[in-house]
Design an enzyme around this catalytic site. Structure first.
Site, PDB file in Angstrom:
ATOM      1  N   SER A  69      -1.622  51.944  49.627  1.00 54.99           N
ATOM      2  CA  SER A  69      -2.192  51.776  48.149  1.00 54.99           C
ATOM      3  C   SER A  69      -3.288  52.422  48.223  1.00 54.99           C
ATOM      4  O   SER A  69      -4.310  52.622  49.029  1.00 54.99           O
ATOM      5  CB  SER A  69      -2.081  50.141  47.990  1.00 54.99           C
ATOM      6  OG  SER A  69      -2.743  49.561  47.638  1.00 54.99           O
ATOM      7  N   TYR A  71      -5.729  42.031  51.168  1.00 58.48           N
ATOM      8  CA  TYR A  71      -5.033  42.872  51.680  1.00 58.48           C
ATOM      9  C   TYR A  71      -5.355  43.937  51.293  1.00 58.48           C
ATOM     10  O   TYR A  71      -5.433  45.362  52.468  1.00 58.48           O
ATOM     11  CB  TYR A  71      -4.144  42.791  49.923  1.00 58.48           C
ATOM     12  CG  TYR A  71      -3.013  44.033  50.210  1.00 58.48           C
ATOM     13  CD1 TYR A  71      -1.922  44.592  50.302  1.00 58.48           C
ATOM     14  CD2 TYR A  71      -3.303  45.289  49.036  1.00 58.48           C
ATOM     15  CE1 TYR A  71      -1.256  45.327  50.243  1.00 58.48           C
ATOM     16  CE2 TYR A  71      -2.685  45.896  48.360  1.00 58.48           C
ATOM     17  CZ  TYR A  71      -1.612  46.426  49.569  1.00 58.48           C
ATOM     18  OH  TYR A  71      -0.222  47.518  49.466  1.00 58.48           O
TER      19      TYR A  71
END
Length: 341
Positions: free
Chosen positions: A144, A157
């Site tokens: 990401s 995360y």
């Protein structure tokens, strides 16, 4: 970019029951790849396996918690026994918590790291156990933009994605030192319209949402399959927002700190109050026996993009460069002809 490998005959995709993983297994199935689908949710797995078969592929759904190393080892052995030698392993499984760090309990943070970070470590370890003796195979780590730029409300995360980058860089150096033909690449994604915003544990007062621009899971899946074909490239960045986020953080991280402190809370929440009875998949799958199949896409289809020009250009940059050279050459010829005339 490096030459392409032959498309995988047998692939393993973790987190295959929904979102990016589920979109990826469908694309692989269209190529004739036999796909092992690893995830916790029985209903999502069954539906995803049916989609693979509908595309003409062979599917092997396996219920497994990626935080459990021994279970992942057993899954790898089953794949090799039932489908054949593993050519491709794609790590995409994750879970997390939407909450400020100080509102996230220690056991919740640990669990998110065990699934999202250690799940990649376990998957990579099992993939290497099968690939290294054959000196062949590809591992794709789905990452990401948040692997390089942390944002508020997603400390678990972001921490896990940052850890995956460091782990993968170390591994890549070791494989190169060993002269191994097993290759590892990463794909860094933008905000994607997946069911995570419907099922992640959240302590936000309003429903969570991805930060625009938002892309459909198929955009990510195309990039992942392309990375599997050309794994000699270290990383793929998907979406202009990913490029701007990573480069912007390199240039002015302090400016981004202040910007995200001001906008990061509101941009990650809708105006709709959160349902206190919403599912949460941190400890148990939301698409398990008592749940439902959440499908590939989330709740933001009306605001998401099915294509990314940047991602297409990134995948085809050699073609684009060749076209640019050709155009320049034609321009030079035309200029010379004009001068002679």
């Amino acid at each position: 970019m490096g030459r392409s490998r032959q498309p995988a005959r047998v692939a393993v995709v973790t987190g295959a029951s929904a979102g990016v993983g589920r979109a990826t297994v469908r694309l692989l199935a269209r190529r004739g790849t036999a796909v092992a689908l690893l995830a916790r949710g029985s209903k999502g797995l069954a539906a995803a396996a049916d989609e693979v078969r509908a595309e003409g592929g062979r599917a092997l759904p396996i219920e497994v918690d990626m935080a459990d190393h021994e279970a992942v080892v057993a899954a790898g052995r089953r794949v090799e026994a039932e489908l054949g030698p593993i050519d491709l392993w794609i790590n995409a499984a994750f879970s997390s918590v939407f909450a400020p760090f100080q509102a996230t309990r220690p056991e919740e943070f640990r669990r998110a790291m065990e699934v999202t970070y250690l799940g990649y470590v376990h998957g990579t370890r099992v993939a290497l156990a099968h690939m290294t003796p054959r000196d062949h195979g590809t591992i794709v780590q789905v990452g990401s933009a948040l692997a390089y730029r942390g944002i508020p409300l997603q400390a678990a995360y972001c921490g896990a994605k940052h850890a995956i980058v460091g782990f993968t860089e170390s591994l890549r150096c070791e494989l190169r030192h060993d002269g191994s033909n097993v290759q590892v690449t990463m794909v860094q994604l933008p905000a994607v319209n997946t069911p995570q915003f419907d099922w992640l544990l959240s302590r936000l007062p309003h429903n969570a949402q991805p930060v625009p621009p938002i892309y459909e899971p198929v955009v990510a899946a195309r990039a992942i399959v392309a990375a599997a074909d050309r794994p000699s490239r270290r990383e793929y960045w998907v979406g202009t927002s990913t490029v701007l986020t990573i480069l912007g953080n390199r240039i002015a991280p302090g400016l981004l700190d202040r910007y995200l402190a001001r906008t990061g809370y509101s941009s990650q929440q809708t105006s709709q109050p959160a349902d206190p009875n919403r599912p949460a998949n941190l400890w148990q799958p939301a698409d398990g026996p008592q749940g439902r199949d959440f499908g590939t896409c989330g709740s933001f289809g009306g605001r998401s993009h099915r294509r990314s020009p940047q991602a297409w250009l990134s995948r085809h940059r050699r073609l684009v460069a060749a076209a640019g050279v050709s155009a320049a050459a034609l321009g030079t010829v035309a200029w010379r002809v004009t001068r002679v005339a």
